[in-house]
Design a protein around this motif. Structure first.
Motif, short mmCIF file in Angstrom:
data_model
loop_
_atom_site.label_atom_id
_atom_site.label_comp_id
_atom_site.label_asym_id
_atom_site.label_seq_id
_atom_site.Cartn_x
_atom_site.Cartn_y
_atom_site.Cartn_z
N LEU A 54 39.11 36.13 42.22
CA LEU A 54 39.20 36.37 40.78
C LEU A 54 39.81 37.75 40.57
O LEU A 54 39.71 38.62 41.43
N ASP A 55 40.43 37.94 39.40
CA ASP A 55 40.93 39.28 39.09
C ASP A 55 39.83 40.07 38.41
O ASP A 55 38.69 39.60 38.28
N GLY A 56 40.12 41.26 37.96
CA GLY A 56 39.13 42.12 37.32
C GLY A 56 38.54 41.57 36.04
O GLY A 56 37.48 41.97 35.61
N SER A 57 39.24 40.59 35.44
CA SER A 57 38.76 39.95 34.21
C SER A 57 38.08 38.62 34.50
O SER A 57 37.88 37.82 33.58
N GLU A 58 37.78 38.36 35.78
CA GLU A 58 37.13 37.12 36.22
C GLU A 58 38.03 35.89 36.02
O GLU A 58 37.54 34.78 35.92
#
Length: 122
Positions: A54-58
């Motif tokens: 996942l990225d930092g924003s889920e």
């Protein structure tokens, strides 16, 4: 003036807070940990180890091109599980022995550009 014990306690709480906030519950039923610019969600069932990227924003990050290794503690010993892209944002592999639902350990990632990162699970 703040008493020494109160100041010491406050300092310890503030130092421990980031460690406690490091790992959270994930949407795939596992635990999520920071791994550099990514979040990794570790899900284990039987001998199967799945890691969702996942990225930092889920938001899901495509697993294509990533390599990973899960190093999990099993009966007090480290067990290394090679992980390969499976589909969408999932990397998967098989452990030599059954795992509990929340093993301690780490996931080491290598991104397609060669950058590395690790996520720890307590």
């Amino acid at each position: 003036m703040i008493p020494f014990r109160a100041a010491l306690f406050s300092s310890l709480v503030l130092l421990a807070a980031p460690v406690c906030a490091h790992e959270t519950a994930g949407k795939y039923g596992g635990r999520v940990s920071d791994a550099g610019p990514y979040h990794v969600e570790l899900v284990t069932k039987g001998q199967t180890v799945d890691v969702y990227l996942l990225d930092g924003s889920e938001k899901p990050v495509p697993a294509a091109g990533f390599k990973a290794t899960a190093i999990l503690v099993v009966d007090g010993k480290p067990a290394r599980v090679a992980l390969a892209p499976a589909d969408a944002n999932r990397l998967t592999g098989q452990a030599q022995v059954p795992l509990n639902a929340a093993p301690k350990g780490a996931v080491q990632l290598t991104a397609p550009d060669g950058a590395t990162a690790s996520g720890k699970f307590n």
